[in-house]
Design a protein around this motif. Structure first.
Motif, mmCIF file in Angstrom:
data_model
loop_
_atom_site.group_PDB
_atom_site.id
_atom_site.type_symbol
_atom_site.label_atom_id
_atom_site.label_comp_id
_atom_site.label_asym_id
_atom_site.label_seq_id
_atom_site.Cartn_x
_atom_site.Cartn_y
_atom_site.Cartn_z
ATOM 1 N N UNK A 626 0.714 -1.246 0.024
ATOM 2 C CA UNK A 626 0.645 0.311 0.107
ATOM 3 C C UNK A 626 1.022 0.750 0.028
ATOM 4 N N UNK A 627 0.651 2.534 -0.539
ATOM 5 C CA UNK A 627 0.726 3.184 -0.477
ATOM 6 C C UNK A 627 1.024 4.602 0.935
ATOM 7 N N UNK A 628 1.635 4.725 1.427
ATOM 8 C CA UNK A 628 1.174 5.427 2.671
ATOM 9 C C UNK A 628 0.084 6.625 2.573
ATOM 10 N N UNK A 629 0.110 7.268 1.104
ATOM 11 C CA UNK A 629 -0.694 8.382 1.098
ATOM 12 C C UNK A 629 -2.463 7.757 1.139
ATOM 13 N N UNK A 630 -2.754 6.001 0.812
ATOM 14 C CA UNK A 630 -3.794 5.986 1.196
ATOM 15 C C UNK A 630 -3.902 5.216 2.880
ATOM 16 N N UNK A 631 -3.322 5.224 3.718
ATOM 17 C CA UNK A 631 -3.272 4.891 4.813
ATOM 18 C C UNK A 631 -4.446 5.843 5.844
ATOM 19 N N UNK A 677 1.289 2.798 14.695
ATOM 20 C CA UNK A 677 -0.382 2.288 15.131
ATOM 21 C C UNK A 677 -1.042 1.515 14.156
ATOM 22 N N UNK A 678 -1.890 0.493 13.347
ATOM 23 C CA UNK A 678 -1.576 0.319 12.245
ATOM 24 C C UNK A 678 -2.723 0.770 11.026
ATOM 25 N N UNK A 679 -2.499 0.704 9.844
ATOM 26 C CA UNK A 679 -3.088 1.483 9.442
ATOM 27 C C UNK A 679 -4.908 0.370 9.382
#
Length: 990
Positions: A626-631, A677-679
């Motif tokens: 996953x891309x960090x921008x979508x967390x 934290x877990x997204x």
């Protein structure tokens, strides 16, 4: 009687004593030498024709042999050496060379070659520096190897080429003797441009061979195998290396036909390779992973050649060895002009005229021409490591744009002019050829790879993926601007948090664990794979500058990639794949049909995907993870995730000074807790790669629900690979393994049933050998079909270290659970839940007749044909006559203590099968459903009552093998992600 005995015994002793005294005395030794030489000359002069005078030829051979023996013996004795001095002063090598060249007798020629070799090895009287000696020996070598000479035996040819090699060794060690063997009188050392027009003719045709005949003698043998080829190639390398100290020799080599002969010779060897090829394995050495699948030997004809054909393998190895000789020449060559001339001929004669047209004309519908050319190209790229040759091949085939280069060429005008003339000659020679119009402008290697990945031919797909993996693994900088659709990436904004990183690693390992297996063995497996992943990442060419310690300013910089040909990509910038990348999506399309693909295709696609993600310059966020921008995070940070607030008692200055520091520490701790934290796990944020892998795990669950005894069969297959690995391992220690689950597959699948097609013959022999060993003590280490380390199809899967799989701390994150696909983690077979003792007890408690029935039922299940699963499951009865099998088994076990073993009816009253394997500790057993000895067990068909027309079907055995391949790949992917996070600073901790 005593008199005659003493007489016979004393005579040889006296003769030997006289010979020894003569050998020790230099004067007597020289007298003997002169006598032998005079006898040699006399015999030659009185004989009119040695080819017809057998006695004279034999006498000359014996005299030559005696002369050589005397010289050899003298060279080992202390000075003086009058015989060697006699050879130098009287120049006896001149008539000896004439005798050998005119004799047309191989034995005389062989002794003459040994005579000259002895003089050179004596290292006295400066024979290698003597012009007359060099002329005599050169004339001898040219005459006996020329077109009008007799055919020499292999032993004599080896001695001839070895003699030439010894001379080049002397030249390499003593460059000043080069003018003795290389007569460059026709080569001007300093002259104007107008002079070169007059001298050009002297560099054409046979006249050039007269300048350096030894050079062309070696050229004639560089394609030979064995000792003779090694001597010729090494000697030629020494001559080319000597060109760096001689301008005349450098110019001569540039204008010689060395580059033309080497390029055409390489092309001739490539043309001898089969145009149509199928990848196959010998039946007797079939890898276990193929034997335990639906592998069938491909058909071959007089045009379509098998890759395991001995003649084909010999031709391929010969071609690759000559290709490596090209590389050795470039490595030894210190002249940029010679190197550029060689590379220019390599590109025009080999690449443009042969290799590219074969790629352009290949097809996967004409019997394997695509398989052939893609395999050849892969072997070429895997064999070479010279940057100039790699750049030429990939720069041309991938149609990279040319770039101006400010290379510094030779400062000698004569060499530069010779280089220009050679290029003009090559251009004019190729201008008339139709093949020269082939240019990779409209169709290049990128187009070929993309089209072949969509082929319906599994072998074409497999070899294409192997070629892609070779390029990604060894030459990644060429792929990012051609094969891959990339975009720039900002390392700061693409860093994934430590919580997301751990969540994704746990997700991938959860998918792998859901496929079954002993938990302790899986822990050992993952630890072993972590070490392999570390080695894979560290050995990647792009990893050197990323993981090497930063050097001090006073130290030397890391070596730059050498480049002598314009157009080579330089540094690899940080980049990532676009989601619409065609290569990635083609690979995902192959993953979609993973369980019905051939095993070789699955091994190739998983290897290619790992090689795509191993480079440290490529960001894996967005297309693999996953891309960090979508967390997306739920809620705020809990208070218990930070440190307690500081007490504010007191108002002194020291406490006031500590307030800013405490605030800074508090902010840091909050940032750390935030990154931990877990997204929120959302399917919409997953890239196609993770969605596809999750879908495959779901398909395994559907197989588990529809196929009886699925987990038992899966565990049996793991044990089979373990047994095969133990059998192939050198001298494995006798460590007992786990007991066998009752009902294990003991015999090959029966190919006589009408409901199931015949199994490959390779499986029958292998299965009999493997399954018969499952009940014997074997090595406890499990095995895998992956074969990452050594490139084979079967190697270690389960390692020995004991680091457990990454676990999820649940103390601070109770609301952020890692997706584990429901209860799939514990859907293990009864064999997994039992320990060794209970399994042994269970096995001993079941009669042999029932064990045979279990094995027969497992064979029936393994031989069933299934397609890709869907959520619609409809049970179709699988009928199997267990009565006959029980009767056959009872006959064998009739002598046992249990009387019911000899009763065929006993097997018909066994308990009903346990459909839920998680609720029982006993192996599932067949149920008597109908009369006439026929037991009926339900097996759900994946797509309704019957598989739709046109859908590919494979056996259950094939599916199970692919499940094991998938599990190993998932662990490797998780290990690679974890290693990258620790090496490439991809994790954000605060």
């Amino acid at each position: 009687m005593d008199f005659w005995t003493r007489l016979i015994a004393n005579t040889p002793l006296s003769a030997r004593s006289t010979a020894k005294d003569a050998a020790r005395d230099p004067v007597r030794r020289r007298q003997r030498f002169e006598k032998e030489y005079s006898s040699l000359l006399h015999t030659w002069r009185v004989s009119s024709n040695l080819t017809k005078d057998v006695d004279a030829a034999e006498t000359i051979e014996m005299r030559l042999q005696e002369l050589t023996n005397i010289l050899t013996d003298e060279s080992r004795r202390p000075l003086p050496h009058p015989c060697i001095s006699f050879c130098a002063t009287k120049k006896i090598y001149v008539p000896i060379a004439k005798i050998a060249t005119s004799s047309y007798n191989e034995w005389i020629i062989k002794e003459a070659v040994l005579f000259f070799a002895t003089l050179i090895e004596s290292e006295e009287e400066a024979f290698v520096e003597n012009d007359e000696f060099a002329a005599s020996l050169t004339n001898l070598l040219v005459r006996i190897t020329g077109q009008n000479s007799i055919r020499l035996g292999s032993d004599t040819e080896i001695r001839v080429v070895e003699l030439a090699f010894n001379i080049t060794t002397k030249i390499r060690l003593e460059p000043e003797i080069l003018p003795t063997w290389f007569k460059a009188a026709s080569v001007p050392t300093q002259a104007g441009p107008e002079k070169f027009k007059d001298d050009r003719e002297r560099f054409e045709g046979r006249s050039q061979k007269q300048d350096f005949p030894l050079f062309y003698l070696l050229m004639d043998y560089i394609h030979h195998e064995g000792k003779i080829g090694d001597f010729a190639r090494t000697g030629l390398l020494y001559v080319i290396e000597a060109a760096s100290s001689s301008v005349s020799l450098e110019q001569w080599i540039v204008e010689s036909d060395l580059s033309t002969l080497m390029a055409t010779g390489l092309g001739a060897l490539y043309s001898q390779l089969s145009r149509k090829l199928v990848i196959d394995h010998p039946t007797q050495d079939l890898p276990p992973i193929l034997a335990l699948s639906d592998y069938q030997h491909p058909e071959t004809t007089h045009e379509i050649v098998s890759s395991c054909n001995p003649d084909f393998q010999l031709h391929l190895e010969t071609f690759l060895s000559h290709l490596l000789f090209w590389q050795d020449v470039l490595n030894h060559c210190r002249s940029l002009e010679i190197k550029s001339t060689l590379l220019e001929h390599f590109q025009i004669i080999f690449l443009q005229q042969l290799l590219y047209p074969s790629l352009l004309e290949s097809s996967d519908v004409d019997g394997g021409s695509s398989v052939a050319v893609l395999t050849y190209l892969r072997r070429i790229l895997e064999s070479l490591d010279h940057p100039d040759m790699i750049n030429l091949i990939l720069h041309y085939l991938l149609a990279l744009p040319d770039r101006d280069s400010s290379r510094t060429l030779s400062t000698e005008p004569s060499v530069s002019a010779a280089r220009k003339r050679k290029s003009m000659d090559l251009a004019s020679m190729m201008a008339s050829k139709v093949e020269s119009t082939y240019e990779p402008l409209l169709f290049n290697l990128v187009d070929l790879i993309q089209s072949c990945l969509k082929s319906k031919n599994q072998q074409t797909v497999s070899v294409t993926l192997q070629l892609l993996a070779a390029i990604l693994k060894r030459h990644h900088r060429y792929a990012i601007v051609t094969l891959l659709h990339t975009e720039a990436v900002n390392p700061q904004t693409s860093q994934r948090t430590v919580g997301a990183h751990q969540q994704e690693v746990e997700f991938i390992t959860a998918l792998a664990t859901s496929l079954g297996g002993h938990q302790d063995v899986l822990d050992e497996l993952y630890e072993s794979i972590l070490k392999d992943s570390m080695t894979r990442v560290e050995s990647h060419p792009c990893s050197l500058k990323l993981i090497a310690p930063q050097l001090a300013a006073t130290n030397h910089k890391l070596p730059a990639v050498p480049e002598s040909v314009p157009g080579a990509p330089r540094e690899v910038p940080p980049h990532t794949l676009r989601r619409e990348d065609p290569i990635l999506n083609s690979m995902m399309d192959i993953f979609e049909t993973f369980f019905i693909n051939s095993v070789e295709t699955n091994l190739s696609v998983t290897e290619a995907l790992l090689d795509l993600a191993v480079c440290g310059h490529i960001g894996i966020e967005g297309w693999l993870l996953r891309h960090p921008a979508k967390y997306i995070f739920d809620g705020a940070i809990d208070e218990d995730e930070t440190v307690p607030e500081q007490s504010s008692n007191g108002d002194n200055d020291a406490e006031e000074d500590e307030v800013p520091e405490s605030i800074s520490e508090l902010d840091t701790l909050k940032a750390i807790a935030k990154c931990r934290r877990y997204p929120k796990w959302q399917a919409s944020s997953l890239p196609r790669t993770l969605r596809t892998l999750e879908s495959l795990a779901d398909q395994v669950e559907l197989y588990r629900q529809s196929i009886p005894r699925f987990d038992d069969l899966l565990q049996q297959r793991r044990d089979a690979f373990q047994t095969a690995d133990a059998a192939l391992a050198p001298d494995p220690p006798p460590v007992p393994s786990k007991s066998v689950t009752p009902g294990q597959d003991q015999t090959p699948v029966d190919g006589s049933r009408a409901a199931s097609p015949a199994r490959p013959s390779a499986l029958e022999g292998f299965a009999q050998r493997i399954f018969s060993e499952l009940s014997t003590p074997t090595k406890s280490r499990s095995a895998s079909p992956r074969g990452r380390g050594d490139g084979t199809l079967a190697s270690n899967l389960f390692g020995t270290p004991n680091k457990p799989l990454p676990s999820t701390p649940r103390d601070n994150r109770p609301e952020h659970e890692t997706p584990t696909k429901g209860g799939r983690l514990r859907s293990l077979s009864p064999a997994v839940h039992n320990d060794g003792n209970s399994l042994d007890a269970a096995a001993k408690s079941i009669p042999a007749s029932q064990l045979a029935a279990f094995a027969a039922i497992d064979q029936e299940i393994l031989g069933r044909k299934v397609g890709l699963p869907s959520k619609r499951l409809e049970a179709i009865p699988l009928r199997f006559n267990t009565k006959n099998a029980t009767e056959d088994s009872s006959k064998v076990d009739a002598t046992g203590d249990d009387a019911q073993n000899s009763d065929p009816a006993t097997a018909e009253t066994v308990q009903a099968p346990v459909t839920n394997t998680e609720e029982s500790d006993q192996p599932s057993q067949p149920t008597k459903q109908s009369g006439d000895g026929e037991d009926e067990i339900g097996i759900a068909q994946p797509s309704g009552a019957s598989t739709p027309a046109g859908e590919k079907e494979v056996t259950v055995s094939h599916v199970i093998t692919n499940v094991i391949v998938l599990q190993s790949f998932l662990f490797e992917l998780a290990g690679l992600v974890q290693v990258r996070g620790s090496l490439f600073n991809e994790i954000k901790f605060a």
